[in-house]
Design a protein around this motif. Structure first.
Motif, mmCIF file in Angstrom:
data_model
loop_
_atom_site.group_PDB
_atom_site.id
_atom_site.type_symbol
_atom_site.label_atom_id
_atom_site.label_comp_id
_atom_site.label_asym_id
_atom_site.label_seq_id
_atom_site.Cartn_x
_atom_site.Cartn_y
_atom_site.Cartn_z
ATOM 1 N N UNK A 56 25.759 66.694 51.858
ATOM 2 C CA UNK A 56 25.432 66.559 50.434
ATOM 3 C C UNK A 56 26.461 65.722 49.688
ATOM 4 N N UNK A 57 27.723 65.790 50.115
ATOM 5 C CA UNK A 57 28.775 65.069 49.396
ATOM 6 C C UNK A 57 29.580 64.114 50.266
ATOM 7 N N UNK A 58 29.436 64.204 51.588
ATOM 8 C CA UNK A 58 30.277 63.425 52.489
ATOM 9 C C UNK A 58 29.436 62.756 53.571
ATOM 10 N N UNK A 59 30.034 61.732 54.166
ATOM 11 C CA UNK A 59 29.406 61.071 55.298
ATOM 12 C C UNK A 59 30.472 60.637 56.296
ATOM 13 N N UNK A 60 30.059 60.545 57.548
ATOM 14 C CA UNK A 60 30.908 60.025 58.619
ATOM 15 C C UNK A 60 30.097 58.941 59.321
ATOM 16 N N UNK A 61 30.751 57.848 59.675
ATOM 17 C CA UNK A 61 30.050 56.676 60.202
ATOM 18 C C UNK A 61 30.716 56.222 61.492
ATOM 19 N N UNK A 62 29.897 55.958 62.512
ATOM 20 C CA UNK A 62 30.357 55.379 63.769
ATOM 21 C C UNK A 62 29.697 54.012 63.921
ATOM 22 N N UNK A 63 30.502 52.995 64.225
ATOM 23 C CA UNK A 63 30.001 51.632 64.385
ATOM 24 C C UNK A 63 30.326 51.116 65.779
ATOM 25 N N UNK A 64 29.368 50.442 66.395
ATOM 26 C CA UNK A 64 29.590 49.756 67.671
ATOM 27 C C UNK A 64 29.407 48.266 67.391
ATOM 28 N N UNK A 65 30.468 47.500 67.597
ATOM 29 C CA UNK A 65 30.454 46.097 67.173
ATOM 30 C C UNK A 65 30.880 45.157 68.288
ATOM 31 N N UNK A 66 30.584 43.884 68.056
ATOM 32 C CA UNK A 66 31.060 42.795 68.900
ATOM 33 C C UNK A 66 31.874 41.883 67.988
ATOM 34 N N UNK A 67 33.070 41.519 68.436
ATOM 35 C CA UNK A 67 33.948 40.686 67.612
ATOM 36 C C UNK A 67 33.992 39.259 68.151
ATOM 37 N N UNK A 68 34.363 38.344 67.276
ATOM 38 C CA UNK A 68 34.525 36.949 67.667
ATOM 39 C C UNK A 68 35.814 36.785 68.457
ATOM 40 N N UNK A 69 35.740 36.010 69.528
ATOM 41 C CA UNK A 69 36.917 35.718 70.337
ATOM 42 C C UNK A 69 37.969 35.029 69.474
ATOM 43 N N UNK A 70 39.205 35.409 69.644
ATOM 44 C CA UNK A 70 40.308 34.826 68.890
ATOM 45 C C UNK A 70 40.668 35.620 67.653
ATOM 46 N N UNK A 71 39.823 36.558 67.278
ATOM 47 C CA UNK A 71 40.129 37.414 66.126
ATOM 48 C C UNK A 71 41.173 38.445 66.519
ATOM 49 N N UNK A 72 41.974 38.845 65.566
ATOM 50 C CA UNK A 72 42.906 39.947 65.790
ATOM 51 C C UNK A 72 42.090 41.229 65.628
ATOM 52 N N UNK A 73 41.729 41.814 66.750
ATOM 53 C CA UNK A 73 40.770 42.915 66.757
ATOM 54 C C UNK A 73 41.216 44.068 65.863
ATOM 55 N N UNK A 74 42.490 44.423 65.924
ATOM 56 C CA UNK A 74 42.955 45.556 65.102
ATOM 57 C C UNK A 74 42.832 45.264 63.616
ATOM 58 N N UNK A 75 43.053 44.021 63.208
ATOM 59 C CA UNK A 75 42.920 43.659 61.792
ATOM 60 C C UNK A 75 41.448 43.617 61.373
ATOM 61 N N UNK A 76 40.608 43.048 62.236
ATOM 62 C CA UNK A 76 39.175 42.989 61.946
ATOM 63 C C UNK A 76 38.628 44.409 61.779
ATOM 64 N N UNK A 77 39.014 45.302 62.673
ATOM 65 C CA UNK A 77 38.505 46.683 62.627
ATOM 66 C C UNK A 77 39.032 47.433 61.399
ATOM 67 N N UNK A 78 40.274 47.198 61.032
ATOM 68 C CA UNK A 78 40.815 47.837 59.833
ATOM 69 C C UNK A 78 40.061 47.352 58.593
ATOM 70 N N UNK A 79 39.824 46.038 58.506
ATOM 71 C CA UNK A 79 39.057 45.483 57.389
ATOM 72 C C UNK A 79 37.629 46.021 57.391
#
Length: 125
Positions: free
Chosen positions: A61-84
């Motif tokens: 009713x007041x909260x949500x939790x979200x799980x995402x499964x993604x594909x990132x672009x090669x050369x991206x800083x994965x930890x920064x992309x995921x934090x953003x």
């Protein structure tokens, strides 16, 4: 008087939250697309109408939790992309639904070269 009373409730469908999260995810720089799961060792990239694929949500009713499964672009800083990605999804869902987002979990299921992303998106259209 504000014109509102407490005689009813507003419930947000998990599909609405999943759509918001998915659209926000694919708009996040460094994210090539959503992953529909691993099939025969290859992650399927999804976009457009399929943005709910790769997104799992639990909505109370007041909260949500979200799980995402993604594909990132090669050369991206994965930890920064995921934090953003976590920040963007949390802010979008909170601002559009009023729900408190208690967690946004990200699972990176693949990395793709930019040329592959363009080719795959053209095939989807």
């Amino acid at each position: 008087m504000s014109g509102f009373d407490n005689s009813g409730a507003v419930r947000i469908s998990p599909d609405v939250v999943a759509t918001i999260a998915g659209l926000t995810a694919i708009e996040t720089p460094g994210i090539a697309g959503m992953s529909g799961g691993v099939s025969e060792g290859l992650a399927k990239r999804l976009s457009g109408k399929n943005v709910q694929k790769g997104v799992s949500v639990e909505v109370g009713q007041l909260e949500s939790a979200i799980d995402l499964r993604v594909i990132v672009n090669y050369g991206s800083k994965i930890h920064e992309v995921c934090k953003n990605l976590q920040t963007n999804v949390k802010e979008s869902v909170m601002s559009m639904t009023g729900l408190s987002v208690v967690e946004v979990n990200v699972k990176v299921e693949g990395v793709v070269f930019q040329e592959e992303t363009t080719d795959a998106l053209q095939k989807v259209k």
